[in-house]
Design an enzyme around this catalytic site. Structure first.
Site, mmCIF file in Angstrom:
data_model
loop_
_atom_site.group_PDB
_atom_site.id
_atom_site.type_symbol
_atom_site.label_atom_id
_atom_site.label_comp_id
_atom_site.label_asym_id
_atom_site.label_seq_id
_atom_site.Cartn_x
_atom_site.Cartn_y
_atom_site.Cartn_z
ATOM 1 N N LYS A 257 106.304 182.991 10.856
ATOM 2 C CA LYS A 257 106.442 181.674 11.506
ATOM 3 C C LYS A 257 107.013 181.831 12.929
ATOM 4 O O LYS A 257 106.807 180.963 13.777
ATOM 5 C CB LYS A 257 107.260 180.701 10.662
ATOM 6 N N GLU B 62 112.331 187.473 17.865
ATOM 7 C CA GLU B 62 111.709 188.212 16.760
ATOM 8 C C GLU B 62 110.190 188.048 16.746
ATOM 9 O O GLU B 62 109.467 188.947 16.334
ATOM 10 C CB GLU B 62 112.287 187.750 15.409
ATOM 11 N N GLY C 105 114.877 180.512 4.945
ATOM 12 C CA GLY C 105 114.534 179.096 4.922
ATOM 13 C C GLY C 105 114.796 178.446 6.261
ATOM 14 O O GLY C 105 115.205 179.108 7.218
ATOM 15 N N SER D 129 115.216 177.030 18.547
ATOM 16 C CA SER D 129 114.407 178.232 18.302
ATOM 17 C C SER D 129 114.188 179.016 19.589
ATOM 18 O O SER D 129 113.547 178.537 20.523
ATOM 19 C CB SER D 129 113.049 177.845 17.714
ATOM 20 N N ASP E 205 110.332 176.555 7.140
ATOM 21 C CA ASP E 205 110.801 177.288 8.315
ATOM 22 C C ASP E 205 109.851 177.102 9.498
ATOM 23 O O ASP E 205 110.260 177.083 10.662
ATOM 24 C CB ASP E 205 110.938 178.773 7.955
HETATM 25 N N1 LIG Z 1 120.194 182.236 14.529
HETATM 26 C C1 LIG Z 1 119.642 181.627 13.517
HETATM 27 O O1 LIG Z 1 119.630 180.400 13.443
HETATM 28 C C2 LIG Z 1 119.027 182.413 12.400
HETATM 29 C C3 LIG Z 1 118.756 181.772 11.188
HETATM 30 C C4 LIG Z 1 118.165 182.502 10.159
HETATM 31 C C5 LIG Z 1 117.859 183.851 10.354
HETATM 32 N N2 LIG Z 1 118.131 184.427 11.554
HETATM 33 C C6 LIG Z 1 117.801 185.845 11.688
HETATM 34 O O2 LIG Z 1 119.012 186.576 11.627
HETATM 35 C C7 LIG Z 1 118.912 187.755 12.438
HETATM 36 C C8 LIG Z 1 120.082 187.774 13.388
HETATM 37 O O3 LIG Z 1 119.962 186.643 14.229
HETATM 38 P P1 LIG Z 1 121.164 186.042 15.068
HETATM 39 O O4 LIG Z 1 120.756 184.682 15.482
HETATM 40 O O5 LIG Z 1 122.436 186.197 14.339
HETATM 41 O O6 LIG Z 1 121.127 186.999 16.331
HETATM 42 P P2 LIG Z 1 122.056 186.983 17.609
HETATM 43 O O7 LIG Z 1 121.173 187.278 18.755
HETATM 44 O O8 LIG Z 1 122.943 185.770 17.621
HETATM 45 O O9 LIG Z 1 123.020 188.210 17.331
HETATM 46 C C9 LIG Z 1 122.582 189.472 17.058
HETATM 47 C C10 LIG Z 1 123.816 190.331 16.775
HETATM 48 O O10 LIG Z 1 123.385 191.643 16.502
HETATM 49 C C11 LIG Z 1 124.204 192.537 17.206
HETATM 50 N N3 LIG Z 1 123.498 193.769 17.415
HETATM 51 C C12 LIG Z 1 122.767 194.137 18.483
HETATM 52 N N4 LIG Z 1 122.318 195.389 18.315
HETATM 53 C C13 LIG Z 1 122.788 195.814 17.125
HETATM 54 C C14 LIG Z 1 122.680 197.019 16.422
HETATM 55 N N5 LIG Z 1 121.988 198.047 16.907
HETATM 56 N N6 LIG Z 1 123.280 197.114 15.211
HETATM 57 C C15 LIG Z 1 123.948 196.079 14.685
HETATM 58 N N7 LIG Z 1 124.100 194.904 15.328
HETATM 59 C C16 LIG Z 1 123.517 194.780 16.540
HETATM 60 C C17 LIG Z 1 124.557 191.807 18.490
HETATM 61 O O11 LIG Z 1 125.737 192.312 19.031
HETATM 62 C C18 LIG Z 1 124.753 190.403 17.967
HETATM 63 O O12 LIG Z 1 126.048 190.255 17.463
HETATM 64 C C19 LIG Z 1 117.543 187.677 13.109
HETATM 65 O O13 LIG Z 1 116.625 188.452 12.387
HETATM 66 C C20 LIG Z 1 117.167 186.210 13.019
HETATM 67 O O14 LIG Z 1 115.773 186.021 12.985
HETATM 68 C C21 LIG Z 1 118.717 183.757 12.569
#
Ligand SMILES: NC(=O)c1ccc[n+]([C@@H]2O[C@H](COP(=O)([O-])OP(=O)(O)OC[C@H]3O[C@@H](n4cnc5c(N)ncnc54)[C@H](O)[C@@H]3O)[C@@H](O)[C@H]2O)c1
Length: 333
Positions: free
Chosen positions: A187, A277, A132, A250, A240
């Site tokens: 999105k 992404e 979301g 974003s 979203d």
């Molecule tokens: N940031 C947001 O606001 C948000 C909101 C909803 C969904 N998401 C989704 O959540 C997912 C994670 O996003 P994020 O913002 O937390 O990313 P981020 O870039 O803040 O962090 C990514 C994390 O993954 C770790 N990582 C890197 N390689 C890895 C591996 N091989 N195995 C395990 N961990 C590894 C990194 O060390 C880091 O801690 C994405 O798919 C994103 O689209 C993000």
């Protein structure tokens, strides 16, 4: 409930905070010992500045807590979901609820993330997608937010609703898991496009055009693949899309802005410095649209710029000079 959050990026950390606030016993797992040690030292995630990690939240680079966890949150970037699920599988409780919160489509298989997780868990766990309009930065600051928990197993979706719901975080349920996951992943492509439009200095009209027609493309693909049209008007679709296409939080939009200002795709992704992404989702959208035989002109233009070296001016020109269309295509309604 004991809960393990796998992935300590911005989103995993924000959700670990929410779940700790909700009174659960939470362990936040980092994929490297160094990262976990840094978090332990600072008790703050650099992605959520000014938000302290409470003492009650356990930090770890070991997976032991999975053995006792009734819920497991998969919060790594999408490219790491398969390997993380594979590592977790042997330790997972048979009845654990596995919550997929990353957004993306797997590059070579074009599978959604819950499908990858189900493949790797081989019958263990009950998988739910939670998605979301939810920037980690805002959930970390306890800003009122709403998401949707989607699963074919409605009892599992309702359990996730109970576990995550709080006065600051509303959770709805939906049985259309494919529609929810496709909206969440696609999105990001449109956020890149809106960023490009902003970076080129085009107007609000252009952005509204991209968002609205982009929404139609997402729904058209989703319906062709078996999702429900209404899901795309919901939190993981329209919701979203709005938040991602209009916010500086974003990274997809920020990457697009840099491309629109004339940077190469590689330079832009490097400057953003976090997983974009939408770059990967553009390839998946291209593959899925071809497979399903549906038209996705905006996503296709993103693909041409990101993967085939076309210029943004060229694709904007091509988009605006397409044949005349009806707004509502009755063939897929
Ligand atoms: N940031 C947001 O606001 C948000 C909101 C909803 C969904 N998401 C989704 O959540 C997912 C994670 O996003 P994020 O913002 O937390 O990313 P981020 O870039 O803040 O962090 C990514 C994390 O993954 C770790 N990582 C890197 N390689 C890895 C591996 N091989 N195995 C395990 N961990 C590894 C990194 O060390 C880091 O801690 C994405 O798919 C994103 O689209 C993000």
């Amino acid at each position: 409930m004991k809960i393990t959050v796998l992935g300590s990026g911005g989103w995993g950390t924000a959700l670990a905070l929410l779940l700790t606030d909700n009174g659960h016993d939470v362990t936040l797992w980092s994929h490297s010992a160094r990262r976990s040690a840094l978090l332990e030292q600072a008790r703050e995630n650099p992605r959520l500045p000014g938000v302290p990690l409470p003492e009650a939240l356990h930090l770890s680079a070991a997976l032991d807590s999975l053995r006792e966890s009734g819920a497991v949150v998969m919060a790594t970037p999408s490219f790491a979901v398969r390997e993380t699920a594979r590592m977790a599988a042997p330790l997972l409780r048979q009845d654990a609820v596995v919550v997929s919160v990353a957004k993306g489509i797997e590059k070579d298989t074009a599978l959604c993330l819950t499908q990858i997780i189900e493949e790797e868990l081989k019958g263990k766990g009950r998988v739910v997608a939670l998605s979301g309009p939810s920037h980690a930065e805002e959930v970390g600051r306890r800003v009122p937010t709403g998401c949707v928990a989607a699963s074919r197993d409605m009892a599992a979706a309702e359990l996730v609703q109970d576990v995550f719901m709080s006065p600051r975080f509303r959770v709805y349920t939906n049985s259309d898991v494919l529609g929810v996951e496709l909206g969440a992943a696609l999105k990001n492509v449109l956020a890149l496009c809106c960023g490009v439009s902003d970076g080129m200095g085009l107007g609000d009209n252009t952005k509204a055009l991209l968002m609205t027609r982009g929404m139609t493309e997402m729904a058209r693909l989703g319906v062709a693949l078996g999702g429900r049209k209404e899901t795309f008007a919901g939190l993981s679709g329209m919701g979203d899309l709005i938040v991602t296409c209009t916010s500086m939080h974003s990274r997809n939009r920020r990457c697009g802005i840099l491309v629109g200002q004339g940077k190469s795709v590689e330079e832009a992704m490097k400057e953003v410095g976090a997983t974009v992404e939408g770059y990967y989702a553009a390839l998946s959208a291209h593959q899925l649209a071809e497979k399903a035989g549906v038209e996705m002109p905006i996503c296709e233009c993103a693909y041409r710029v990101l993967y085939e070296g076309h210029s943004v001016r060229e694709v904007v020109g091509a988009l605006m000079s397409r044949n005349k269309k009806r707004e509502v295509d009755e063939s897929w309604i």
